[in-house]
Design a protein around this motif. Structure first.
Motif, PDB file in Angstrom:
ATOM      1  N   ASN B  54     -37.280 110.197  30.451  1.00  0.00           N
ATOM      2  CA  ASN B  54     -36.859 109.784  29.147  1.00  0.00           C
ATOM      3  C   ASN B  54     -36.108 110.829  28.108  1.00  0.00           C
ATOM      4  O   ASN B  54     -35.814 110.573  26.959  1.00  0.00           O
ATOM      5  CB  ASN B  54     -37.751 108.852  28.412  1.00  0.00           C
ATOM      6  N   GLU B  55     -36.309 111.934  28.743  1.00  0.00           N
ATOM      7  CA  GLU B  55     -35.697 113.009  27.809  1.00  0.00           C
ATOM      8  C   GLU B  55     -34.147 113.503  28.310  1.00  0.00           C
ATOM      9  O   GLU B  55     -34.121 113.403  29.365  1.00  0.00           O
ATOM     10  CB  GLU B  55     -36.630 114.405  28.362  1.00  0.00           C
ATOM     11  N   THR B  56     -33.412 114.005  27.229  1.00  0.00           N
ATOM     12  CA  THR B  56     -32.197 114.223  27.626  1.00  0.00           C
ATOM     13  C   THR B  56     -32.045 115.751  27.170  1.00  0.00           C
ATOM     14  O   THR B  56     -32.883 116.282  26.581  1.00  0.00           O
ATOM     15  CB  THR B  56     -31.100 113.476  26.469  1.00  0.00           C
ATOM     16  N   ALA B  57     -30.760 116.143  27.673  1.00  0.00           N
ATOM     17  CA  ALA B  57     -30.442 117.718  27.272  1.00  0.00           C
ATOM     18  C   ALA B  57     -30.438 118.143  25.845  1.00  0.00           C
ATOM     19  O   ALA B  57     -31.213 118.943  25.590  1.00  0.00           O
ATOM     20  CB  ALA B  57     -29.047 118.239  27.689  1.00  0.00           C
ATOM     21  N   SER B  58     -30.071 116.932  25.061  1.00  0.00           N
ATOM     22  CA  SER B  58     -30.290 117.103  23.500  1.00  0.00           C
ATOM     23  C   SER B  58     -31.631 117.279  23.049  1.00  0.00           C
ATOM     24  O   SER B  58     -32.006 118.105  22.130  1.00  0.00           O
ATOM     25  CB  SER B  58     -29.185 116.235  22.765  1.00  0.00           C
ATOM     26  N   ASP B  59     -32.494 116.339  23.805  1.00  0.00           N
ATOM     27  CA  ASP B  59     -34.090 116.653  23.402  1.00  0.00           C
ATOM     28  C   ASP B  59     -34.507 118.115  23.648  1.00  0.00           C
ATOM     29  O   ASP B  59     -35.223 118.639  22.966  1.00  0.00           O
ATOM     30  CB  ASP B  59     -34.844 115.696  24.257  1.00  0.00           C
ATOM     31  N   LEU B  60     -34.107 118.736  24.833  1.00  0.00           N
ATOM     32  CA  LEU B  60     -34.666 119.814  25.385  1.00  0.00           C
ATOM     33  C   LEU B  60     -34.290 121.104  24.197  1.00  0.00           C
ATOM     34  O   LEU B  60     -34.715 121.869  23.875  1.00  0.00           O
ATOM     35  CB  LEU B  60     -34.112 120.138  26.720  1.00  0.00           C
ATOM     36  N   CYS B  61     -32.851 120.788  23.981  1.00  0.00           N
ATOM     37  CA  CYS B  61     -32.227 121.694  22.822  1.00  0.00           C
ATOM     38  C   CYS B  61     -32.573 121.355  21.550  1.00  0.00           C
ATOM     39  O   CYS B  61     -32.875 122.447  20.826  1.00  0.00           O
ATOM     40  CB  CYS B  61     -30.676 121.466  22.870  1.00  0.00           C
ATOM     41  N   TYR B  62     -32.990 120.162  21.267  1.00  0.00           N
ATOM     42  CA  TYR B  62     -33.547 119.876  19.773  1.00  0.00           C
ATOM     43  C   TYR B  62     -34.932 120.802  19.597  1.00  0.00           C
ATOM     44  O   TYR B  62     -35.247 121.304  18.705  1.00  0.00           O
ATOM     45  CB  TYR B  62     -33.768 118.385  19.580  1.00  0.00           C
ATOM     46  N   ASN B  63     -35.834 120.784  20.869  1.00  0.00           N
ATOM     47  CA  ASN B  63     -36.900 121.274  20.673  1.00  0.00           C
ATOM     48  C   ASN B  63     -36.796 122.877  20.641  1.00  0.00           C
ATOM     49  O   ASN B  63     -37.697 123.468  19.970  1.00  0.00           O
ATOM     50  CB  ASN B  63     -37.712 121.128  22.163  1.00  0.00           C
ATOM     51  N   ALA B  64     -35.789 123.470  21.299  1.00  0.00           N
ATOM     52  CA  ALA B  64     -35.837 124.711  21.282  1.00  0.00           C
ATOM     53  C   ALA B  64     -35.465 125.098  19.886  1.00  0.00           C
ATOM     54  O   ALA B  64     -35.529 126.153  19.200  1.00  0.00           O
ATOM     55  CB  ALA B  64     -34.503 125.094  22.189  1.00  0.00           C
ATOM     56  N   ALA B  65     -34.284 124.476  19.303  1.00  0.00           N
ATOM     57  CA  ALA B  65     -33.812 124.642  18.019  1.00  0.00           C
ATOM     58  C   ALA B  65     -35.099 124.716  16.765  1.00  0.00           C
ATOM     59  O   ALA B  65     -35.222 125.473  15.923  1.00  0.00           O
ATOM     60  CB  ALA B  65     -32.776 123.592  17.553  1.00  0.00           C
ATOM     61  N   ILE B  66     -35.740 123.670  16.970  1.00  0.00           N
ATOM     62  CA  ILE B  66     -36.997 123.551  16.134  1.00  0.00           C
ATOM     63  C   ILE B  66     -37.901 124.570  16.343  1.00  0.00           C
ATOM     64  O   ILE B  66     -38.370 125.264  15.301  1.00  0.00           O
ATOM     65  CB  ILE B  66     -37.864 122.229  16.424  1.00  0.00           C
ATOM     66  N   GLY B 165     -32.313 123.353  37.956  1.00  0.00           N
ATOM     67  CA  GLY B 165     -33.289 123.060  37.072  1.00  0.00           C
ATOM     68  C   GLY B 165     -32.881 122.728  35.900  1.00  0.00           C
ATOM     69  O   GLY B 165     -31.731 122.841  35.414  1.00  0.00           O
ATOM     70  N   GLU B 166     -33.824 122.477  34.741  1.00  0.00           N
ATOM     71  CA  GLU B 166     -33.415 122.122  33.490  1.00  0.00           C
ATOM     72  C   GLU B 166     -34.109 123.034  32.385  1.00  0.00           C
ATOM     73  O   GLU B 166     -35.355 123.416  32.346  1.00  0.00           O
ATOM     74  CB  GLU B 166     -33.710 120.612  33.199  1.00  0.00           C
ATOM     75  N   CYS B 167     -33.518 123.075  31.247  1.00  0.00           N
ATOM     76  CA  CYS B 167     -33.887 123.810  30.110  1.00  0.00           C
ATOM     77  C   CYS B 167     -32.986 123.425  28.896  1.00  0.00           C
ATOM     78  O   CYS B 167     -31.731 123.523  29.024  1.00  0.00           O
ATOM     79  CB  CYS B 167     -33.978 125.455  30.500  1.00  0.00           C
ATOM     80  N   GLY B 168     -33.468 123.566  27.783  1.00  0.00           N
ATOM     81  CA  GLY B 168     -32.700 123.731  26.443  1.00  0.00           C
ATOM     82  C   GLY B 168     -32.908 125.075  25.798  1.00  0.00           C
ATOM     83  O   GLY B 168     -34.113 125.597  25.695  1.00  0.00           O
ATOM     84  N   THR B 169     -31.867 125.281  25.082  1.00  0.00           N
ATOM     85  CA  THR B 169     -31.740 126.658  24.291  1.00  0.00           C
ATOM     86  C   THR B 169     -31.274 126.721  23.092  1.00  0.00           C
ATOM     87  O   THR B 169     -30.377 125.532  22.808  1.00  0.00           O
ATOM     88  CB  THR B 169     -31.161 127.910  25.265  1.00  0.00           C
ATOM     89  N   ALA B 170     -31.688 127.604  22.289  1.00  0.00           N
ATOM     90  CA  ALA B 170     -30.899 127.541  21.015  1.00  0.00           C
ATOM     91  C   ALA B 170     -30.601 128.836  20.480  1.00  0.00           C
ATOM     92  O   ALA B 170     -31.353 129.790  20.792  1.00  0.00           O
ATOM     93  CB  ALA B 170     -32.023 126.966  19.803  1.00  0.00           C
ATOM     94  N   THR B 171     -29.419 129.214  19.941  1.00  0.00           N
ATOM     95  CA  THR B 171     -29.020 130.692  19.607  1.00  0.00           C
ATOM     96  C   THR B 171     -28.793 130.672  18.280  1.00  0.00           C
ATOM     97  O   THR B 171     -27.539 129.774  18.082  1.00  0.00           O
ATOM     98  CB  THR B 171     -27.890 131.249  20.862  1.00  0.00           C
ATOM     99  N   LEU B 172     -29.051 131.424  17.325  1.00  0.00           N
ATOM    100  CA  LEU B 172     -28.459 131.442  16.018  1.00  0.00           C
ATOM    101  C   LEU B 172     -27.418 132.434  16.063  1.00  0.00           C
ATOM    102  O   LEU B 172     -27.852 133.991  16.166  1.00  0.00           O
ATOM    103  CB  LEU B 172     -29.570 131.764  14.929  1.00  0.00           C
ATOM    104  N   VAL B 173     -26.065 132.400  15.540  1.00  0.00           N
ATOM    105  CA  VAL B 173     -25.366 133.337  15.441  1.00  0.00           C
ATOM    106  C   VAL B 173     -24.865 133.456  14.098  1.00  0.00           C
ATOM    107  O   VAL B 173     -24.831 132.545  13.077  1.00  0.00           O
ATOM    108  CB  VAL B 173     -23.939 132.986  16.402  1.00  0.00           C
ATOM    109  N   SER B 174     -24.668 134.680  13.333  1.00  0.00           N
ATOM    110  CA  SER B 174     -24.580 134.951  12.127  1.00  0.00           C
ATOM    111  C   SER B 174     -23.544 136.153  11.810  1.00  0.00           C
ATOM    112  O   SER B 174     -23.199 136.749  12.852  1.00  0.00           O
ATOM    113  CB  SER B 174     -26.043 135.369  11.438  1.00  0.00           C
TER     114      SER B 174
END
Lengths: 97, 348
Positions: B54-66, B165-174
């Motif tokens: 029931n998890e999607t790629a956006s869920d994985l990325c959401y968790n990474a972003a949080i 495999g599967e993973c979510g990531t978050a990167t902050l660009v400034s």
């Protein structure tokens, strides 16, 4: 080195790479080899690139059936025409009817 | 395409790994012990992580972003751009990035875009973020990159199930102090080498596209599933990536020996090691971390960086990142990451 020696050298390289238990000849079909898989093809592409400086394409394996075919590809890399996409592939990339 | 964009930095990188672990040798019964062992030996992939059904790629990325927002303690009102780089969006319509804007409680002034790329998606995402910042449109852009590729793979496709495999990531660009170099390339003539043939509007799913096509007695797929020409992709990567990196180095005026790390897309160990030989740099400058994660598509570069450099401290003044895959598409980034914060992947 003459063609015969070059062919024998290639047969040995292929045999060493694939750790073949049987004796390979120029007429040995690659797909008939025990445990031949797409990973074997990957290793073969890398070995040919390393030793012979020819980077085979995946589609080359549609034409390369035997070690002799591979030898021809290496020694005369521009002798063959580019293969057109199969009907199967055309169905994916042309309008659905 | 090549460009140098000034005053851009990657501020921080976080990754979120799903907790479900799949050992490759658990697939011995389905694909054969010898075949699985040979694949593990070649790819270097022993285990992968998969999202829950029931998890999607956006869920994985959401968790990474949080995770990134909490660790950076950043005021989310300062984030004004969001890029979602993925091939496994939540819906056909609307864009998942807009849904993520709401879930992350970002401002309604946030500009959002989905980038529908796989293994080169991270390069595209950072490029998009850099453009928005350079133009003055944005101050801080979140680049979320991840896929749930297993949903595209037929259960009997040996070559893909043993790799992705599967993973979510978050990167902050400034905005930052250094220039960032980019190259991006496209070759649509290779579209069929990595493709889900059916399910779009060119070839809708039908009874015919749902027929199983066997490669051999142990493996196959339907046209509704992801197909990869492994040898074709290998040849593509070997012929394109080293040249692309050479060109990028020339553009930014770096010597190969001066580069601290070449963070390549983690397709598998065989490809990354072979690219290292072709790029002609020492192996310790081209890290590989596929053993426990597999090929995580657009997440692989940020996962690699957060996995290695959250604990290991080394100079990262000159880093090359390079992605390649579906399209076919490929591209690289030259960036200074010495001020980047790397957070250890959650659930590592």
């Amino acid at each position: 080195m003459n063609n015969c020696n070059e062919l024998n050298s290639l047969i040995k390289d292929v045999s060493d790479l694939l750790k073949s238990e049987s004796t390979l000849t120029a007429d040995t079909k690659l797909s008939d080899l025990k445990d031949w898989t797409s990973l074997s093809a990957l290793n073969l592409i890398a070995m040919i690139d390393d030793k012979y400086g020819i980077l085979l394409k995946g589609s080359d394996f549609h034409r390369i059936q035997t070690i002799h075919d591979l030898f021809v590809k290496i020694t005369c890399p521009t002798s063959e025409q580019t293969e057109s996409p199969s009907d199967d592939v055309k169905q994916w990339i042309t309008p659905y009817t | 395409m090549k460009a140098i964009i000034n005053n851009i930095e990657i501020s921080s990188i976080a990754a979120w790994l799903p907790t479900r672990k799949i050992d490759m040798d658990s697939m011995n019964d389905m694909f054969g012990e010898n075949s699985v062992a040979e694949t593990i030996r070649t790819t270097g992939i022993k285990q992968i992580r998969l999202a829950e059904p029931n998890e999607t790629a956006s869920d994985l990325c959401y968790n990474a972003a949080i995770s990134l927002i909490e660790k950076d303690a950043i005021d989310t009102s300062l984030i004004d751009g969001l890029v979602f780089a993925s091939q496994t969006a939540d819906y056909i319509v609307p864009s998942t990035s807009v849904i993520l804007q709401d879930r992350l409680k970002l401002s309604r002034d946030t500009v959002c875009i989905d980038i529908h790329y796989g293994c080169s998606g991270y390069i595209y995402g950072i490029f998009q973020a850099a453009l928005w910042i350079q133009s003055g449109a944005c101050q801080n852009v979140l680049v979320l990159a991840g896929d749930t590729t297993s949903r595209l793979i037929h259960p009997k496709d040996r070559s893909l199930r043993l790799v992705f495999g599967e993973c979510g990531t978050a990167t902050l660009v400034s905005r930052g102090d250094h220039p960032m170099g980019f190259t991006l390339h496209s070759d649509g003539s290779g579209a069929n080498e990595l493709i889900v043939p059916a399910g779009g509007f060119r070839l809708p799913i039908s009874e015919k596209t749902s027929e199983f096509i066997a490669d051999d007695e142990c493996s196959g797929r339907t046209k509704n599933d992801l197909y990869m020409d492994g040898t074709g992709i290998f040849t593509f990567a070997v012929s394109r990536v080293p040249r692309d990196i050479d060109n990028l180095l020339s553009m930014v005026g770096w010597q190969k020996d001066d580069v601290d790390v070449f963070a390549l897309h983690q397709a598998n160990k065989f490809i990354v090691d072979y690219l290292q030989k072709k790029i002609n740099v020492p192996s310790d400058k081209v890290p590989v971390n596929v053993a426990l994660y597999g090929n995580t598509g657009p997440a692989s570069i940020p996962l690699l960086l957060s996995d290695l450099y959250s604990t290991e401290h080394q100079s990262l003044k000159k880093v090359i990142m390079s992605g390649f895959g579906v399209g076919l598409s490929w591209g690289s980034i030259a960036s200074n990451l010495e001020n980047t914060r790397f957070y250890e992947p959650v659930n590592k």
